[in-house]
Scaffold this motif. Structure first.
Motif, PDB file in Angstrom:
ATOM      1  N   UNK A 164      38.973  50.720  35.092  1.00 35.00           N
ATOM      2  CA  UNK A 164      37.586  51.302  35.615  1.00 35.00           C
ATOM      3  C   UNK A 164      36.921  50.045  36.771  1.00 35.00           C
ATOM      4  N   UNK A 165      36.851  48.339  35.421  1.00 34.80           N
ATOM      5  CA  UNK A 165      36.057  47.539  35.788  1.00 34.80           C
ATOM      6  C   UNK A 165      37.388  46.410  36.981  1.00 34.80           C
ATOM      7  N   UNK A 166      38.606  47.195  37.140  1.00 30.89           N
ATOM      8  CA  UNK A 166      39.220  46.575  38.281  1.00 30.89           C
ATOM      9  C   UNK A 166      38.722  47.318  39.378  1.00 30.89           C
ATOM     10  N   UNK A 167      38.510  48.746  39.605  1.00 29.29           N
ATOM     11  CA  UNK A 167      38.876  49.343  40.685  1.00 29.29           C
ATOM     12  C   UNK A 167      37.418  49.528  40.645  1.00 29.29           C
ATOM     13  N   UNK A 168      36.063  49.858  40.267  1.00 34.23           N
ATOM     14  CA  UNK A 168      34.682  49.647  41.097  1.00 34.23           C
ATOM     15  C   UNK A 168      34.396  48.232  41.695  1.00 34.23           C
ATOM     16  N   UNK A 169      35.101  47.411  41.046  1.00 37.94           N
ATOM     17  CA  UNK A 169      35.241  45.955  41.744  1.00 37.94           C
ATOM     18  C   UNK A 169      35.620  45.381  42.572  1.00 37.94           C
ATOM     19  N   UNK A 170      37.149  46.613  42.984  1.00 38.20           N
ATOM     20  CA  UNK A 170      37.842  46.335  43.586  1.00 38.20           C
ATOM     21  C   UNK A 170      36.688  47.122  45.437  1.00 38.20           C
ATOM     22  N   UNK A 171      36.256  48.211  44.617  1.00 39.62           N
ATOM     23  CA  UNK A 171      35.971  48.900  46.019  1.00 39.62           C
ATOM     24  C   UNK A 171      34.342  48.216  46.626  1.00 39.62           C
ATOM     25  N   UNK A 172      33.226  47.326  45.381  1.00 43.47           N
ATOM     26  CA  UNK A 172      32.877  46.759  46.098  1.00 43.47           C
ATOM     27  C   UNK A 172      32.457  45.054  46.645  1.00 43.47           C
ATOM     28  N   UNK A 173      33.883  44.643  46.547  1.00 46.79           N
ATOM     29  CA  UNK A 173      33.777  43.494  46.693  1.00 46.79           C
ATOM     30  C   UNK A 173      34.081  42.230  46.321  1.00 46.79           C
ATOM     31  N   UNK A 174      33.371  42.688  44.622  1.00 53.41           N
ATOM     32  CA  UNK A 174      32.681  41.091  43.979  1.00 53.41           C
ATOM     33  C   UNK A 174      33.249  41.694  42.634  1.00 53.41           C
ATOM     34  N   UNK A 175      32.649  40.867  41.994  1.00 53.72           N
ATOM     35  CA  UNK A 175      32.720  40.268  40.159  1.00 53.72           C
ATOM     36  C   UNK A 175      32.509  41.827  39.993  1.00 53.72           C
ATOM     37  N   UNK A 176      32.414  42.428  39.190  1.00 50.36           N
ATOM     38  CA  UNK A 176      30.586  43.200  38.662  1.00 50.36           C
ATOM     39  C   UNK A 176      29.658  43.256  37.274  1.00 50.36           C
ATOM     40  N   UNK A 177      28.355  43.551  37.548  1.00 51.78           N
ATOM     41  CA  UNK A 177      27.742  42.754  36.728  1.00 51.78           C
ATOM     42  C   UNK A 177      27.776  43.356  35.253  1.00 51.78           C
TER      43      UNK A 177
END
Length: 273
Positions: A164-177
């Motif tokens: 989920x972290x990898x997918x979300x990060x890929x979608x927004x184009x930056x590391x997750x907060x």
């Protein structure tokens, strides 16, 4: 993973474990009493909702620290031998290794905590009574059932959290907060908690069983059959709502605090140098 990174991982994991265990302890007490063989009311109901907290305070920091130290260490080593497309397997392996190590500390804490939650004795009285009647072996009653509960849980939670972290990060184009990581952790934890509730029921029954009784032998299959015979499928999922709620909130706090603590501790211990 060098020595300083190991310290950061262990300290961040300890902070995460302490935060979630103390904040959500009342929910865990309710879940334990619902799963008790004698029932919720006989186990104390809503009285003494913080019974057993002292054992958790003493054990949660080193337990969580040891888990994440092992988890991150196995990931570092595994990435040198496994292809990228096998990353979920690596996460499963790392999580199960972490759980087996953490259970060396977690099980004695769980035994003391759950007995204090379902009796009128304090944590220190439970510890003294357990050592007197059962010795060190009594503190590790339920080790196998705990590991067999936590490994399937980790097989679901951690690969899903990482995905989920990898997918979300890929979608927004930056590391997750950290707050985004906590949402991923809550989602993964909720799903894993629901699936593994019967194993949690078995673990609780084994830890709370009277010394010398059939349930105290530690056979998960026997306990699950006994619970099913007495209470059906409903009995196997006793406490599922507080467990899912506890782990959903816990997953958000635990994994969110872990990621945030890593950033903070790294800035203090590593970046200045």
């Amino acid at each position: 993973m060098d020595v300083m990174e190991a310290w950061v991982t262990g300290l961040a994991g300890g902070c995460a474990g302490m935060s979630v265990d103390v904040a959500l302890f009342p929910l865990d007490t309710v879940k334990t009493r619902l799963q008790s063989e004698v029932g919720f009311v006989q186990s104390g109901g809503f009285r003494g909702i913080y019974s057993g907290l002292s054992s958790v305070i003493a054990g949660s920091f080193p337990t969580a620290g040891l888990f994440f130290f092992t988890y991150e260490g196995v990931k570092v080593v595994g990435r040198e031998f496994l292809r990228e497309d096998l990353e979920p397997v690596l996460h499963m392996t790392a999580a199960s290794s972490g759980e087996m190590m953490a259970c060396l500390l977690r099980v004695p804490v769980e035994v003391i905590k759950q007995r204090a939650q379902t009796t009128r004795f304090s944590s220190s009285e439970v510890l003294r009574k357990t050592l007197t009647m059962e010795g060190m072996r009594g503190l590790y009653r339920g080790y196998v059932s705990t590991v067999l509960r936590d490994i399937p849980f980790s097989f679901v939670q951690y690969p899903l959290w990482e995905y989920l972290k990898k997918t979300w990060s890929s979608i927004q184009g930056s590391p997750l907060d950290p707050w985004q990581s906590s949402i991923c952790g809550a989602t993964a934890g909720c799903i894993a908690a629901g699936i593994t509730t019967p194993l949690d029921v078995a673990k609780t029954r084994i830890m709370l069983a009277e010394t010398g009784s059939a349930l105290s032998t530690g056979s998960i299959t026997f306990v699950l059959k006994t619970v099913h015979r007495e209470s059906g499928v409903r009995g196997l999922f006793a406490g599922v709502v507080p467990r899912m709620l506890w782990i959903t909130l816990g997953g958000a706090v635990f994994l969110g605090v872990y990621d945030k603590s890593k950033l903070v501790i790294s800035s203090i211990l590593i970046e200045p140098g």
